[in-house]
Scaffold this active site. Sequence first.
Site, PDB file in Angstrom:
ATOM      1  N   GLU A 222       0.741  -1.183  -0.100  1.00  0.00           N
ATOM      2  CA  GLU A 222       0.046   0.104  -0.101  1.00  0.00           C
ATOM      3  C   GLU A 222       0.499   1.340   0.196  1.00  0.00           C
ATOM      4  O   GLU A 222       1.612   1.486   1.127  1.00  0.00           O
ATOM      5  CB  GLU A 222      -1.077  -0.238   1.238  1.00  0.00           C
TER       6      GLU A 222
ATOM      7  N   CYS B 254      -2.211   8.797   2.848  1.00  0.00           N
ATOM      8  CA  CYS B 254      -1.702   8.176   0.699  1.00  0.00           C
ATOM      9  C   CYS B 254      -2.681   8.933   0.312  1.00  0.00           C
ATOM     10  O   CYS B 254      -2.577   8.575  -0.670  1.00  0.00           O
ATOM     11  CB  CYS B 254      -1.921   6.765   0.750  1.00  0.00           C
TER      12      CYS B 254
HETATM   13  C1  UN1 Z   1      -3.169   6.179   4.162  1.00  0.00           C
HETATM   14  O1  UN1 Z   1      -3.030   7.073   4.241  1.00  0.00           O
HETATM   15  O2  UN1 Z   1      -2.368   5.013   4.831  1.00  0.00           O
HETATM   16  O3  UN1 Z   1      -9.123   6.798   3.970  1.00  0.00           O
HETATM   17  C2  UN1 Z   1      -4.317   5.302   5.242  1.00  0.00           C
HETATM   18  C3  UN1 Z   1      -8.284   7.447   4.263  1.00  0.00           C
HETATM   19  C4  UN1 Z   1      -8.083   6.579   5.917  1.00  0.00           C
HETATM   20  C5  UN1 Z   1      -6.223   5.506   5.691  1.00  0.00           C
HETATM   21  C6  UN1 Z   1      -5.466   5.644   5.107  1.00  0.00           C
HETATM   22  N1  UN1 Z   1      -9.209   5.505   6.272  1.00  0.00           N
HETATM   23  O4  UN1 Z   1      -7.645   7.913   4.369  1.00  0.00           O
END
Ligand code: UN1
Length: 517
Positions: free
Chosen positions: A269, A303
């Site tokens: 990821e 992310c």
């Molecule tokens: C991440 O940034 O690695 O969808 C995870 C989202 C959160 C998870 C982010 N539920 O922004």
Amino acid sequence: MTNTELQFGIKEALEQLNIKEVNNGTWTGLNNFSDGEILESYSPVDGKLIGKVKTSSTADYEKVMESATDAFKQFRLMPAPQRGEIVRQFGEKLRKNKEALGKLVSYEMGKSLQEGYGEVQEMIDICDFAVGLSRQLHGLTMHSERPGHRMYEQYHSLGVVGIISAFNFPVAVWAWNTALAWICGDVCVWKPSEKTPLCAVACQNIMAEVIKENNLPEGISCLITGDYKIGELLTNDKRIPLISATGSTRMGKIVAQVVAGRFGKSLLELGGNNAIIVTPDADIKMTVIGAVFGAVGTAGQRCTSTRRLIIHENIYEKVKEALISAYGQLRIGNPLDEKNHVGPLIDKQAVELYNDALKKVVEQGGKILVDGGVLSGDGYESGCYVKPAIAEADNSFEIVQHETFAPVLYLIKYSGTVEAAIEMQNGVMQGLSSAIMTNNLREAELFLSVTGSDCGIANVNIGTSGAEIGGAFGGEKETGGGRESGSDAWKIYMRRQTNTINYTTSLPLAQGIKFDL
Ligand code: UN1
């Protein structure tokens, strides 16, 4: 409130989470055997030292792996619904510790307190999900082509799962992996980011209690701390059939190659470069809320953060003005103060990358619309607080193609039909999250069609961040292709076996092959 008042609850939170001021050990459940170096954790909120942990040496790592592999032999024999009960108890403890852990997340990582609580809520949610799933780890049955034969598939526990997680979601991403891995009968070895080690110790302490109360082997949940070198031990280790890694594309590429080299599985990821397409049929008010939260939430360090807004030329000026005005309302400051929208970046290195992106976007031909800058003075002593910035840019700029983990939002204009916007949205190397703001059914469905968004997540009238745990989470291209949390993401934590049983007295071969003796 003053900073000292705001930080008041931190000491209590640390105590509740069983974190002593100077921690002296490697948290494997095996107590303090480590002779590793000391890792200090400083808060980006006020620059103060929160605590110290000992990093794991190679000898520690070996002990951890021994404990984990032994624990697996026992844990896989426990019926899955009983393993679900363990995860249920873990979720209960998270409920009790939500405030303390959320506060520590906010203080050690720098995200707003609301988002800190939200992260712990994601942990609770995935535990609930995993408990139900523990009674549903089912495969398919097939009709055999041979008479008197039965064919079906089943899922077995996989083994030791290695988890490498990033600083930005210091607790939730671990829980997405562990809650599923545990109900699947796997045991976990976790290497958290060296920027947020205390959050990891807190999680480990909570799970260690559950393990102890149920008289289970400590190796079910293991923690190793340190930099990439300890991560390399994990990725190279043939005893670990699955490595789940969250972080940069650069890191993921190395992990993928090493793990594939030994025929392990990896669940990656990695980076995103998420865009929201804003069409002439968009609801501007909803667009602004989604875009601003997406761009400045977690100070742009998700992310899933919104990095690009691809706006139709007919409404470009209107959206631009609305965003500039919304950015004018943003309060930047101590994330423990719930009045503030934006906390600090994780560290000074992140501040440098932010500065660099703002410099580059201008050099490459962009125009700053909302000024950035590093804040200093009262309350900003850590040097990690920056102003969320907006720049007008072109999708082809090298800096726009790159994921900068900071609150920098690029506005990009498109003309013509939605297909042009989709092409821009897909015109980057990353493929995590995407969104379209439109009330036009045709545009929305095109965006979701096979020629639409190429991302793992594609939303309509919702921003790019803030996914629920129930769906599979992850993305395509340089995001790495992995899927975590909901849907059928559990399958990667198990090994699939196809079984064919012959209950007759003859042995016919498949494909009609004759082999008479
Ligand atoms: C991440 O940034 O690695 O969808 C995870 C989202 C959160 C998870 C982010 N539920 O922004």
